[in-house]
Structure formats: C-alpha cells, structure tokens
Design a protein around this motif. Structure first.
Motif, PDB file in Angstrom:
ATOM      1  N   MET A  27     -11.901 -31.219 -10.065  1.00 45.98           N
ATOM      2  CA  MET A  27     -11.604 -32.352 -10.939  1.00 45.98           C
ATOM      3  C   MET A  27     -11.745 -33.680 -10.194  1.00 45.98           C
ATOM      4  O   MET A  27     -12.321 -34.649 -10.700  1.00 45.98           O
ATOM      5  N   LEU A  28     -11.235 -33.744  -8.963  1.00 47.98           N
ATOM      6  CA  LEU A  28     -11.290 -34.980  -8.183  1.00 47.98           C
ATOM      7  C   LEU A  28     -12.725 -35.355  -7.817  1.00 47.98           C
ATOM      8  O   LEU A  28     -13.079 -36.537  -7.796  1.00 47.98           O
ATOM      9  N   ARG A  29     -13.566 -34.366  -7.570  1.00 50.21           N
ATOM     10  CA  ARG A  29     -14.981 -34.650  -7.294  1.00 50.21           C
ATOM     11  C   ARG A  29     -15.670 -35.154  -8.552  1.00 50.21           C
ATOM     12  O   ARG A  29     -16.465 -36.099  -8.500  1.00 50.21           O
ATOM     13  N   ARG A  30     -15.385 -34.514  -9.688  1.00 50.12           N
ATOM     14  CA  ARG A  30     -16.002 -34.938 -10.955  1.00 50.12           C
ATOM     15  C   ARG A  30     -15.627 -36.375 -11.298  1.00 50.12           C
ATOM     16  O   ARG A  30     -16.450 -37.142 -11.809  1.00 50.12           O
ATOM     17  N   GLU A  31     -14.377 -36.752 -10.996  1.00 52.70           N
ATOM     18  CA  GLU A  31     -13.914 -38.102 -11.298  1.00 52.70           C
ATOM     19  C   GLU A  31     -14.360 -39.130 -10.254  1.00 52.70           C
ATOM     20  O   GLU A  31     -14.158 -40.334 -10.437  1.00 52.70           O
ATOM     21  N   GLY A  32     -14.950 -38.667  -9.148  1.00 46.57           N
ATOM     22  CA  GLY A  32     -15.413 -39.580  -8.109  1.00 46.57           C
ATOM     23  C   GLY A  32     -14.337 -40.032  -7.145  1.00 46.57           C
ATOM     24  O   GLY A  32     -14.534 -40.975  -6.380  1.00 46.57           O
ATOM     25  N   TYR A  33     -13.182 -39.324  -7.147  1.00 50.23           N
ATOM     26  CA  TYR A  33     -12.075 -39.708  -6.265  1.00 50.23           C
ATOM     27  C   TYR A  33     -12.245 -39.145  -4.858  1.00 50.23           C
ATOM     28  O   TYR A  33     -11.720 -39.701  -3.895  1.00 50.23           O
ATOM     29  N   VAL A  34     -12.912 -38.001  -4.742  1.00 52.35           N
ATOM     30  CA  VAL A  34     -13.225 -37.450  -3.425  1.00 52.35           C
ATOM     31  C   VAL A  34     -14.693 -37.049  -3.393  1.00 52.35           C
ATOM     32  O   VAL A  34     -15.312 -36.815  -4.443  1.00 52.35           O
ATOM     33  N   GLU A  35     -15.234 -36.978  -2.188  1.00 54.85           N
ATOM     34  CA  GLU A  35     -16.612 -36.516  -1.981  1.00 54.85           C
ATOM     35  C   GLU A  35     -16.596 -35.489  -0.860  1.00 54.85           C
ATOM     36  O   GLU A  35     -15.750 -35.548   0.036  1.00 54.85           O
ATOM     37  N   GLN A  36     -17.549 -34.557  -0.934  1.00 54.10           N
ATOM     38  CA  GLN A  36     -17.665 -33.550   0.120  1.00 54.10           C
ATOM     39  C   GLN A  36     -18.838 -33.926   1.011  1.00 54.10           C
ATOM     40  O   GLN A  36     -19.962 -34.139   0.524  1.00 54.10           O
ATOM     41  N   VAL A  37     -18.588 -34.033   2.304  1.00 50.41           N
ATOM     42  CA  VAL A  37     -19.634 -34.428   3.249  1.00 50.41           C
ATOM     43  C   VAL A  37     -20.322 -33.183   3.804  1.00 50.41           C
ATOM     44  O   VAL A  37     -19.970 -32.054   3.469  1.00 50.41           O
ATOM     45  N   THR A  38     -21.329 -33.393   4.653  1.00 52.79           N
ATOM     46  CA  THR A  38     -22.226 -32.308   5.065  1.00 52.79           C
ATOM     47  C   THR A  38     -21.522 -31.127   5.725  1.00 52.79           C
ATOM     48  O   THR A  38     -21.950 -29.992   5.587  1.00 52.79           O
ATOM     49  N   ASP A  39     -20.429 -31.379   6.436  1.00 51.99           N
ATOM     50  CA  ASP A  39     -19.746 -30.262   7.097  1.00 51.99           C
ATOM     51  C   ASP A  39     -18.718 -29.576   6.192  1.00 51.99           C
ATOM     52  O   ASP A  39     -17.956 -28.719   6.643  1.00 51.99           O
ATOM     53  N   GLY A  40     -18.702 -29.953   4.920  1.00 54.26           N
ATOM     54  CA  GLY A  40     -17.788 -29.328   3.961  1.00 54.26           C
ATOM     55  C   GLY A  40     -16.436 -29.991   3.853  1.00 54.26           C
ATOM     56  O   GLY A  40     -15.629 -29.631   2.988  1.00 54.26           O
ATOM     57  N   ALA A  41     -16.171 -30.972   4.700  1.00 56.74           N
ATOM     58  CA  ALA A  41     -14.895 -31.681   4.649  1.00 56.74           C
ATOM     59  C   ALA A  41     -14.891 -32.672   3.481  1.00 56.74           C
ATOM     60  O   ALA A  41     -15.952 -33.044   2.955  1.00 56.74           O
ATOM     61  N   TYR A  42     -13.697 -33.083   3.091  1.00 57.39           N
ATOM     62  CA  TYR A  42     -13.550 -34.022   1.974  1.00 57.39           C
ATOM     63  C   TYR A  42     -13.132 -35.399   2.482  1.00 57.39           C
ATOM     64  O   TYR A  42     -12.301 -35.526   3.387  1.00 57.39           O
ATOM     65  N   VAL A  43     -13.738 -36.433   1.875  1.00 54.73           N
ATOM     66  CA  VAL A  43     -13.379 -37.827   2.154  1.00 54.73           C
ATOM     67  C   VAL A  43     -13.148 -38.516   0.816  1.00 54.73           C
ATOM     68  O   VAL A  43     -13.513 -37.996  -0.244  1.00 54.73           O
ATOM     69  N   THR A  44     -12.513 -39.682   0.847  1.00 46.49           N
ATOM     70  CA  THR A  44     -12.268 -40.409  -0.405  1.00 46.49           C
ATOM     71  C   THR A  44     -13.585 -40.885  -1.013  1.00 46.49           C
ATOM     72  O   THR A  44     -14.541 -41.204  -0.302  1.00 46.49           O
ATOM     73  N   GLY A  45     -13.629 -40.942  -2.349  1.00 43.93           N
ATOM     74  CA  GLY A  45     -14.842 -41.303  -3.061  1.00 43.93           C
ATOM     75  C   GLY A  45     -14.877 -42.749  -3.512  1.00 43.93           C
ATOM     76  O   GLY A  45     -13.887 -43.485  -3.393  1.00 43.93           O
ATOM     77  N   ALA A  46     -16.013 -43.134  -4.079  1.00 44.84           N
ATOM     78  CA  ALA A  46     -16.237 -44.525  -4.484  1.00 44.84           C
ATOM     79  C   ALA A  46     -15.294 -44.954  -5.604  1.00 44.84           C
ATOM     80  O   ALA A  46     -14.830 -46.097  -5.641  1.00 44.84           O
ATOM     81  N   ALA A  47     -14.989 -44.043  -6.544  1.00 47.99           N
ATOM     82  CA  ALA A  47     -14.117 -44.402  -7.667  1.00 47.99           C
ATOM     83  C   ALA A  47     -12.719 -44.754  -7.181  1.00 47.99           C
ATOM     84  O   ALA A  47     -12.085 -45.677  -7.688  1.00 47.99           O
ATOM     85  N   LEU A  48     -12.239 -44.035  -6.178  1.00 52.04           N
ATOM     86  CA  LEU A  48     -10.914 -44.323  -5.630  1.00 52.04           C
ATOM     87  C   LEU A  48     -10.906 -45.690  -4.952  1.00 52.04           C
ATOM     88  O   LEU A  48      -9.945 -46.454  -5.077  1.00 52.04           O
ATOM     89  N   ALA A  49     -11.996 -46.000  -4.256  1.00 52.78           N
ATOM     90  CA  ALA A  49     -12.091 -47.302  -3.591  1.00 52.78           C
ATOM     91  C   ALA A  49     -12.063 -48.439  -4.603  1.00 52.78           C
ATOM     92  O   ALA A  49     -11.405 -49.464  -4.392  1.00 52.78           O
TER      93      ALA A  49
END
Length: 252
Positions: free
Chosen positions: A53-75
């Motif tokens: 859900m958080l990825r769909r809403e743009g609040y988090v993104e998954q980077v190349t190593d599979g870890a999660y970082v905050t997304g553009a929508a949250l910013a």
C-alpha cells in the motif's frame, strides 16, 4: 465537542502504516523488511500488505538492494511549502482510483465548525455524483455522510447539531424523529458502514465509513443510482477496506 471515537480497521491500518513510515524515515540509507519487522513488531504478512500500500501511494520506494527508503509523495506532504496543494492532489488521485475500483462516485467529508462539509469527491459520467438538491449542511439526518459524521460525535454534539438543523422530510424514507435518529446513531457499530437508502434523494443510495484523524471527524462515502442498489453493501465493504490510504494521507 467530544468525539465518540472507537478505532476501526482502517484506523488500525493507518496507525501501523505510520509506524512503518517512521521506521523507514529514520533510516535514510534504506532499511530491509526484516529490519522493519524487528523495529515495529509487525508480522511478515501484515508488513507485506502495508508495504504494498505504501509503495502504491508513493510513500516508500524500494531501491536496488531491496531496502526501502521514503518516497516522493511523503516528501511533498512533509514539506511546509505547498503541503495543502500536495495533499489535495494526492487525495484526488486516491479518490479517482477508489472510484474506479468500487464503481461508484466517492466523497471525503469532514465535520468542521459544527457543519457537514464535502471537501473532495471523484465522479465520472459512468459514476455520477449525487445531485445536492438540499444543502448537505442542512440534511445530515438524511445522508450517509451526515449520519456517519454525527455518529462520531458524543450525545451532546449530536443534539447540538439537530437543534441547529431542522429534520425536514426529504423523501418518504427520511427519518424526521430526533429520538429515533439518535437511537439509531447510538446503536450503529463503528465498523459497519452507515447507509442511506433513498432517504436524501429518490433514486440514489449511499454508504459512508468513518475516517477520523486526530480531533477532526471525517468520513469516506460513495453513492450509486438505485438501480445498482444490489451492489451497495459489497461496494461499501470495499470502501471500508480501502479507507486506510485516505486516513493515512490526512494523518501525515
């Protein structure tokens, strides 16, 4: 005015999602789902659903190593500059998607300064919005939106509202007895959608679910032409299941 607040499933989902977001935000270089589980105590299946859900809403993104970082929508929502516009646009995108998934016009309504206000909605030619033939501020007793909002107030808050707005008969199905309405509001479970079966307008049925964030009472609602009334409960259940993203946006 006091709230008669009883947490619903979307409320719990939004609270859990906020915990996940806070964990991700604390790890600027990224955090794995295993680490998120350890920090939040959430089960793997639950976390997977929330991260989707958080990825769909743009609040988090998954980077190349599979870890999660905050997304553009949250910013965008976290920025003091332009936050109101960003929130409006994000909610509109969410409502548009919800309209298409449930096949009905959808609405966000808030109870502000003692009045019912529909703040945003999404409709289309195939899913037309309700014709506001009587001001929604004056017809809370007859609408799913109004009854959902009143149901989240305490007894004195409800009586105050009804004292300021006469309960006019809008259709043959409209409740005009304050005693009967107050009794029904008192017995309405917070987890069950509030329905309007042609009480506000002949030819239209509606449903609403609470999305209270903080001290502001709110609800998410839908409307259908009466010929689609057989879909109302199914659509209302879908609305309830998908209310968490809206609640989360309001809470961030």
């Amino acid at each position: 005015m006091a709230l008669k607040h009883e947490p619903t499933a979307p409320y719990h989902s939004a609270q859990d999602a906020l915990r996940v977001l806070e964990t991700v935000a604390r790890h600027s270089t990224g955090v794995t789902d295993t680490e998120i589980t350890r920090h939040t105590g959430l089960g793997t299946e639950r976390l997977t659903t929330l991260l989707r859900m958080l990825r769909r809403e743009g609040y988090v993104e998954q980077v190349t190593d599979g870890a999660y970082v905050t997304g553009a929508a949250l910013a965008r929502l976290g920025s003091a500059h332009g936050r109101d516009r960003a929130l409006h646009d994000h909610l509109q995108h969410t409502l548009d998607r919800l309209r298409d998934s449930v096949g009905a016009a959808v609405y966000i309504s808030r109870y502000v300064d003692g009045e019912v206000r529909v703040t945003q909605y999404a409709d289309s030619p195939a899913t037309p919005a309700v014709n506001e033939w009587v001001d929604f501020r004056c017809s809370a007793h007859a609408t799913a939106v109004g009854k959902s909002l009143l149901g989240q107030l305490d007894h004195n808050g409800r009586r105050d509202h009804l004292a300021r707005h006469r309960m006019a008969r809008l259709t043959s199905r409209t409740i005009t007895s304050d005693k009967l309405l107050l009794s029904r509001l008192e017995s309405q479970p917070p987890t069950v959608p509030v329905l309007d079966l042609q009480e506000y307008a002949v030819g239209t049925v509606c449903a609403a679910v609470p999305i209270t964030a903080g001290a502001t009472v709110g609800c998410l609602a839908l409307s259908l032409p009466v010929e689609h009334a057989h879909r109302l409960r199914q659509a209302a259940d879908a609305l309830n299941r998908n209310a968490a993203p809206v609640l989360l946006s309001l809470a961030i």
